[in-house]
Design a protein around this motif. Structure first.
Motif, short mmCIF file in Angstrom:
data_model
loop_
_atom_site.label_atom_id
_atom_site.label_comp_id
_atom_site.label_asym_id
_atom_site.label_seq_id
_atom_site.Cartn_x
_atom_site.Cartn_y
_atom_site.Cartn_z
N ARG A 73 0.83 -1.21 0.00
CA ARG A 73 0.00 0.00 0.00
C ARG A 73 0.86 1.26 0.00
N GLY A 133 1.68 1.69 -3.53
CA GLY A 133 0.50 2.20 -4.23
C GLY A 133 0.32 3.70 -4.01
N LYS A 142 1.23 4.69 -7.52
CA LYS A 142 0.01 4.40 -8.28
C LYS A 142 -1.18 5.20 -7.78
N VAL A 168 -3.95 -2.39 -6.15
CA VAL A 168 -2.50 -2.25 -5.98
C VAL A 168 -1.78 -3.60 -6.03
#
Ligand SMILES: Cc1ncc(COP(=O)(O)O)c(C=O)c1O
Length: 386
Positions: A113, A116, A120, A180
């Protein structure tokens, strides 16, 4: 006849085996009366080298004589050595230690995470699979795709989506911009010994590349020689982004690890990880012995060969009660018609320790050192009771 007293644990969440274990040697457990039991469960797939392995015991004693614990705020020679060995034998650029499989998965989820968030646009959803098992903390229980574990979770941890194992279309349908990572076991062990199809994994790997999604492999049960390779992902010619290890890593002492690829290693900073006991030097000393033993190719070849032998021998029992035998290496499931628990309790009386991971599946995860002769004895007992 006098009824035998039931042996109970003070922990009321478990029914214990009806024996009083005294000691172990190799793949044998001895009870308080000296009765022998062949152990096909190995402390829930932990005791890779059985009981009382000299090299593991010596490594533990040697470290205990120096110091047992100092914390990760001190340079830890055994932790460094184990980290080096894990990296040398894998894709990993970074290794982070904790204490249990669930905790390792928590760290993997946290790191994914973070990736991510940075790489992302804050993507944080993780796709896991029905029938998976990832641990018993709130987050890893939520990640576990089995409803029976979700009943007591209120609320569940956010950000998990479940897909059908071995169904690439279902995974595709569940991917969105917020995804993710995909996290999975290559053999769903607790979930009934379900094996990932090679083609499914190939497609999944491609999909992850295509959508810039991380691939997290939970190798807590499949790792460390269990499937005939040091890591199960090697069977699939995969390059994961993160894997988690646990179970036998500390030779029976609590130790687990998260192995990450370069792209994750690069985004991990000070304070992203922390643990009081993780990487304990005594457990790491045992871990170094374990990995060195697993680095012997001939040993892993033997695991593969004994796995095939056990699988074939189980198939040869040729009973109407056996529906299917499946597995990889020495992680084998036997699906039966009827009650697996009854077979487990009958086997115990005959000196054989088994485990039912599902009401109709017996799971075999013996120490990797089991011999073909010991496998023959197991089969003989099974033939008698099935
Ligand atoms: C695949 C897998 N992941 C995670 C876990 C949880 O490990 P632990 O019980 O050490 O937390 C297990 C335990 O059986 C497991 O099989």
């Amino acid at each position: 006849m006098k009824k035998e007293k039931t042996i109970k644990s003070s922990d009321n969440t478990v029914d214990v085996y009806q024996i009083l274990p005294e000691k172990g040697k190799g793949v044998i457990i001895f009870d308080n009366k000296g009765k022998k039991y062949i152990d096909m469960f190995a402390g829930i797939a932990v005791n890779l080298f059985g009981y009382n392995d000299k090299a593991i015991n010596n490594a533990i004693f040697e470290q205990i004589k120096k110091y047992i614990h100092l914390s990760r705020l001190f340079y830890n020679k055994k932790q460094e050595e184990l980290s080096f060995l894990l990296k040398k034998n894998s894709f990993a650029k970074g290794v982070y230690f904790v204490n249990s499989g669930a905790e390792a998965n928590e760290v993997a989820i946290k790191f994914a995470r973070k990736w991510g968030k940075i790489k992302k646009s804050g993507a944080n959803k993780i796709i896991t699979f029905y029938n998976s098992f990832h641990g018993r903390t709130i987050t890893t229980l939520t990640a576990t795709g089995q409803e029976k574990f979700h009943n007591i979770l209120n609320p569940k941890a956010p950000g998990f989506i479940y897909a059908e194992f071995n169904n690439i279309e279902d995974v595709k349908n569940k991917i969105d911009n917020d995804t993710v990572a995909v996290m999975l076991e290559l053999v769903q062990a607790e979930g009934g010994v379900n094996i990932a199809d090679e083609n499914f994994i190939k497609e999944l790997d491609k999909l992850c590349d295509q959508y810039n999604i991380l691939l997290i492999i939970d190798e807590v049960q499949t790792g460390l020689g269990r499937t005939g390779k040091i890591f199960c992902y090697e069977n699939y010619k995969l390059k994961p982004d993160i894997i988690t290890l646990g179970k036998g890593l500390g030779g029976g002492l609590p130790l687990s690890a998260v192995l990450v690829a370069d792209k994750i290693y690069k985004i991990i900073e000070k304070n992203d990880h922390g643990t009081t006991m993780g990487g304990n030097p005594v457990a790491c000393a045992a871990g170094c012995v374990i990995i060195k033993k697993l680095m012997k190719r001939s040993f892993l070849k033997e695991v593969e060969s004994k796995g095939n032998y056990l699988m074939q021998s189980l198939k040869n029992i040729d009973s109407e009660k056996i529906k299917e035998v499946r597995g990889k290496g020495l992680l084998i499931g036997m699906q039966i018609k009827g009650d697996a628990k009854k077979i487990v309790s009958d086997a115990l009386k005959e000196g054989l320790i088994l485990n039912a991971c599902k009401p109709d599946v017996i799971r075999f995860v013996p120490p990797l050192i089991i011999s073909k002769k010991e496998i023959d004895t197991v089969i003989k007992i099974l033939r008698r009771i099935i």
